[in-house]
Write an enzyme that holds these catalytic residues in place. Sequence first.
Site, short mmCIF file in Angstrom:
data_model
loop_
_atom_site.label_atom_id
_atom_site.label_comp_id
_atom_site.label_asym_id
_atom_site.label_seq_id
_atom_site.Cartn_x
_atom_site.Cartn_y
_atom_site.Cartn_z
N ASP A 102 10.85 52.00 12.72
CA ASP A 102 11.95 51.50 13.53
C ASP A 102 11.47 50.30 14.34
O ASP A 102 11.13 50.41 15.51
CB ASP A 102 12.48 52.61 14.44
CG ASP A 102 13.86 52.27 14.97
OD1 ASP A 102 14.33 51.14 14.72
OD2 ASP A 102 14.45 53.13 15.65
N ASN A 210 16.03 60.65 17.68
CA ASN A 210 15.86 60.68 19.14
C ASN A 210 16.62 59.56 19.86
O ASN A 210 16.44 59.35 21.04
CB ASN A 210 14.37 60.63 19.50
CG ASN A 210 13.68 59.41 18.95
OD1 ASN A 210 14.29 58.60 18.24
ND2 ASN A 210 12.41 59.25 19.25
N GLU A 214 22.52 57.26 27.45
CA GLU A 214 22.53 58.24 28.53
C GLU A 214 23.15 57.63 29.79
O GLU A 214 22.87 56.49 30.13
CB GLU A 214 21.07 58.63 28.79
CG GLU A 214 20.81 59.62 29.89
CD GLU A 214 19.30 59.92 29.98
OE1 GLU A 214 18.73 60.51 29.03
OE2 GLU A 214 18.70 59.55 30.99
N ASN A 337 8.19 49.54 19.78
CA ASN A 337 7.58 49.55 18.43
C ASN A 337 7.51 48.11 17.97
O ASN A 337 8.47 47.60 17.38
CB ASN A 337 8.48 50.30 17.42
CG ASN A 337 8.34 51.80 17.47
OD1 ASN A 337 7.67 52.35 18.33
ND2 ASN A 337 8.96 52.46 16.52
N MET A 388 16.32 64.67 26.89
CA MET A 388 17.69 64.43 27.37
C MET A 388 18.15 65.37 28.49
O MET A 388 19.20 65.16 29.07
CB MET A 388 18.66 64.50 26.20
CG MET A 388 18.64 65.81 25.49
SD MET A 388 19.53 65.66 23.94
CE MET A 388 19.25 67.30 23.29
N SER A 392 14.41 60.35 33.39
CA SER A 392 13.78 59.16 32.84
C SER A 392 13.21 58.38 34.01
O SER A 392 13.56 58.65 35.16
CB SER A 392 14.81 58.33 32.09
OG SER A 392 15.38 59.08 31.04
N HIS A 411 5.53 55.22 26.55
CA HIS A 411 6.90 54.88 26.14
C HIS A 411 7.89 56.02 26.28
O HIS A 411 9.09 55.83 26.18
CB HIS A 411 6.92 54.35 24.72
CG HIS A 411 7.10 55.40 23.66
ND1 HIS A 411 6.28 56.49 23.52
CD2 HIS A 411 8.02 55.52 22.68
CE1 HIS A 411 6.68 57.23 22.51
NE2 HIS A 411 7.74 56.69 21.98
#
Lengths: 488, 142
Positions: A102, A210, A214, A337, A388, A392, A411
Amino acid sequence: MQGKNVAGEEIKLKRIEDCLWEIPRQGGMRVPGRIYATEKLVADLKEDNSLRQVMNVAHLPGIVGYSLAMPDIHWGYGFPIGGVAAMDFDDGVVSPGGVGYDINCGVRLVKTSLVFNEINEKIPQIVETLFSLIPSGVGAEGAIPKLSKENEKRLLRDGARWAVEHGYGRAEDLEFMEEGGRLESADAELLSDRALERGLKQVGTLGSGNHFLEIGRVDEIYLPHVANALGLFPNQVVILIHTGSRGLGYQTCEDFLKVMNHAMAKYGIQLPDRQLACTPIRSAEGQDYLSAMAAAANYAWVNRQVIMSLAEKAFLRALSISPAELGFSLIYDVCHNIAKIEEHMVDGKKRRLCVHRKGATRAFPPGHAQVPNAYRQLGQPILIPGDMGRYSYLLVGTEAAMAKTFGSTCHGAGRVMSRAQSKKQSRGIDIDQEMARRGVVARYQGRATMAEEMPHAYKDVAEVVETMDLAGISKKVARLRPVGVIKG
Amino acid sequence: MSERGPGVREIDHTADLGIEVEAAHLPQLFSAVAEAFYGLIADPEGIEPSEEIEVSAKGEGWEELLHSWLCELLAQFNLKGFVGKQCEVTTIEPGRVEARVKGERLDLKRHRFYTEIKGVTYHGFRVWQQDGKWHARVIFDV
């Protein structure tokens, strides 16, 4: 500290600092391995293969300093997830596996003028509207109907700017993305037809696994002056978007892994794991990969920009308020990434390096030329999504990161449980009830994905973030608590 | 590891999903790997063998061939949403494999979808013979 991993081998670690461990150079390793972790996190690592993967990465030609791992390290393929490797631009290699499938998977944080307590009853409605406007889940498509192939190539060249020019978001957003939302070296002609075809319908889609969008509220502030300068206040409603380059990126990684696996022999490169396939940065294959990767990275920025714009529309619609009242505004967008060509000081000398960050985030310090003007005194914002159901974090980069980790930090939370284990543990749990118990309204496409992604499958992100704070690599600014989530 | 039908084991890998497959001969290995691969994407119980597609792949050596073969199956899923249920290998020789796969397009309303597979990794990828049987080990990025 030592222990046996799944392959039954024992990897000895030397403690360098409180939260820093070293795997001494041995066998074909060109540099030592270094792992940022608390004692507790290190104990978990001994059970899987991630330390072996740190060692394998140390075999790559031209690697400088250390093969690094952040505290959210977990067993990946080829590179561990949470791995950082910097290669000398002239003598080193570039590896698609060091970026991941990704390409430019990343996170952006958007602030609003809304106070959580004033809109909390409307969260279900907002979540519902977000879910209907943002295509999510496997095969999600159609956020931009009728995207032509020419336009796709333009967006691959122009990155987030293309989205702004097509009515998604505002020109000032571009300043708050790494590289301004565009890697210049992008060349869409290097992508396969298959990659282009997969990309055509997926712009502005969240995807599965993932990835998520949010809604959060600012829960705790650690550095008030930084939070203030970023326009954050307690209980403010914020939005976190986590997604990447979708099928176009995955296909590009696959295509170039094949190219590099065939080309390696020509360059006399031998590696312990074929997923580390690489060629010299200066080789034709290396340059082609970097340009193709840049195109896929640009796609990911467009994707997040379009999703952000759709999210704004959803908030306006669900709350029936004006854009001025909503105050939707991008704080920052990070890539986790990616491989970037950067300058770093190594043993007192400035060197041009190709820094691979696979499941790691750039963490540039205050004063760095690549930190947006508005944040130059603060350091680069870093966005760390947790699982979730918990929280965060927003952090900022430091000088220590430049000195020790090539300007990189963690990360995310990092998995502790395999997907199969997590699903098993989720059996019999009412996912909606469980999320509601945690105060989160969730809308999702597939139950299986939710079952794999439940909070119990992850390390506590607080411990991951704390490790980097203690090591001085990145500083905690604020904690965000999720109140609504949409997932594929 | 958990059992996933005869000759197929799921490998517990923290971030990704893996399978280990055992078969009596090479054509069976390729078809069993294909069916196990589809079993990770969606519940095979609900998939009807109503559509048939032909899939072929090229690759030097059995490992490269199996890898290319899985990439082709993944591409058919990604581009058309095709999920197979039964796979019949019609030709297999050094350098190429051809097969007919029966299945249908994924429909989230009718099918039980499990996981989106992003890629077929080379990490620990192996094809080997042991005790007169063929084995393969594959880890997918999900």
